[in-house]
Design an enzyme around this catalytic site. Structure first.
Site, short mmCIF file in Angstrom:
data_model
loop_
_atom_site.label_atom_id
_atom_site.label_comp_id
_atom_site.label_asym_id
_atom_site.label_seq_id
_atom_site.Cartn_x
_atom_site.Cartn_y
_atom_site.Cartn_z
N LYS A 192 -11.46 3.86 -4.86
CA LYS A 192 -10.33 3.02 -4.45
C LYS A 192 -10.66 2.24 -3.18
O LYS A 192 -10.11 1.16 -2.96
CB LYS A 192 -9.06 3.85 -4.28
CG LYS A 192 -9.11 4.91 -3.17
CD LYS A 192 -8.63 4.41 -1.83
CE LYS A 192 -8.84 5.48 -0.76
NZ LYS A 192 -8.40 5.04 0.57
N ASP A 245 -3.27 6.60 -4.63
CA ASP A 245 -4.14 6.24 -3.52
C ASP A 245 -4.58 4.78 -3.61
O ASP A 245 -4.67 4.07 -2.61
CB ASP A 245 -5.37 7.17 -3.53
CG ASP A 245 -6.05 7.25 -2.17
OD1 ASP A 245 -5.58 6.62 -1.21
OD2 ASP A 245 -7.07 7.97 -2.08
#
Length: 335
Positions: A192, A245
């Site tokens: 991410k 996230d």
């Protein structure tokens, strides 16, 4: 063991995590690399470099001596930049209690070895995988320091240890969930960061919501592809350690990787972006290791590939967009 908790690393997340632990009833010793920071935490109850407006609870103290922090600790929380973990832990390993649980807050893949942080911990500290617990989720430190409601995932293979960590960080504003998919949680947190760089670049280039939604969803798809190839549960990527996230890191101006990406999207060099942000953007280094990991497993990760070229080969972001959009069309898939 004394039952106290050591937090090794006094950055934003390490500092906020020390507060969480103290609010949950644990005694915490923070190790700060620089003694003036340790002294400020110890004597004035604040960290002058990170979250300076946060007054830390009385249960938190600090030291510049890692051995002092570690000795007798039941939980040892590792909150250093991912690429420094191996060197630091090699110095600290001999002082760990034989049954201490090691908690990783780090979101990265090691350069050169392409190992996840839990794997580096196991190898460097000489512990079994069951002693390592990973904490990962949409956890922006300033918001948590302000006690805004948040949740995270506590991942490990030993139920006793994951439940110990869960109980040690449960507060009225912070809700931890347990999971046994360490691989998926670690990959979600590492990849991410790279996608958030891409999101920041796109934002600075003036692209709108369609482009940014594309980056998040296709970024999640390539994260899941790599995860499945490594043995992760694909459902993990739909949860807090995956989509949660990713959304936080892409959408929030508090997220350092997104902010770093914005500097790159404005045409700044890597060095200029680093000077402007003054914080570690884990995705800049991890994109190299993630790319290598993907290639080793025959997994296509086109966004990661382009971010690596922008960060480390000096590619113009506009050319990277062209390269992404001109790829051969395929069915939408996570495989």
């Amino acid at each position: 063991m004394s039952g106290h908790v050591a937090v090794l690393g006094a950055g934003s997340w390490g500092t906020a995590f020390a507060k969480i632990l103290a609010d949950a009833g644990r005694d915490v010793t923070v190790w700060a690399r620089r003694e003036p920071v340790a002294e400020a935490i110890r004597l004035r109850r604040h960290n002058p470099d990170y979250l300076p407006d946060l007054r830390l609870p009385e249960r938190v103290t600090a030291t510049g001596d890692a051995t002092e922090a570690i000795t007798g600790a039941e939980l040892v929380v590792l909150a250093v930049p991912s690429q420094t973990l191996r060197a630091n832990l090699a110095e600290w390993a001999g002082h760990l209690h034989p049954d201490a649980t090691l908690v990783s807050l780090m979101k990265g893949i090691e350069l050169g070895t392409t190992k996840r942080m839990s794997e580096v911990i196991v190898e460097t500290a000489g512990v079994t995988p069951s002693r390592v617990v990973v904490v990962s989720g949409p956890n922006l430190a300033p918001e948590i320091a302000a006690e805004q409601p948040a949740a995270t995932v506590v991942a490990g293979t030993d139920d006793r240890r994951t439940q110990l960590v869960q109980a040690s960080i449960r507060t009225p504003y912070f809700r931890p969930y347990t999971n046994d998919d360490v691989i998926g949680c670690e990959l979600g947190g590492a990849v991410k960061n790279v996608i958030a760089l891409a999101y920041g670049i796109a934002t600075a280039m003036g692209f709108g919501d369609n482009t940014r939604a594309m980056l998040m969803t296709r970024g999640l798809a390539e994260t899941a592809r790599l995860g499945v190839a490594l043995g992760a549960d694909p459902i993990t990527f739909a949860g807090l350690a995956g989509m949660g996230d990713l959304v936080a890191s892409c959408s929030s101006p508090l997220a350092r990787n997104r902010t770093f990406g914005e500097h790159l999207g404005r045409g700044e060099t890597l060095e200029q972006a680093q000077a402007a942000t003054r914080q570690t953007a884990e995705g800049v280094k991890s994109c190299l290791a993630i790319r290598d990991l993907a290639r080793a497993h025959g997994v296509e990760m086109p966004i990661t590939e382009q971010i690596e070229r922008i960060c480390h080969e000096g590619m113009d972001p506009r050319l990277a967009v062209d390269a992404l959009m001109s790829r051969t069309a395929k069915p939408e898939s996570y495989e």
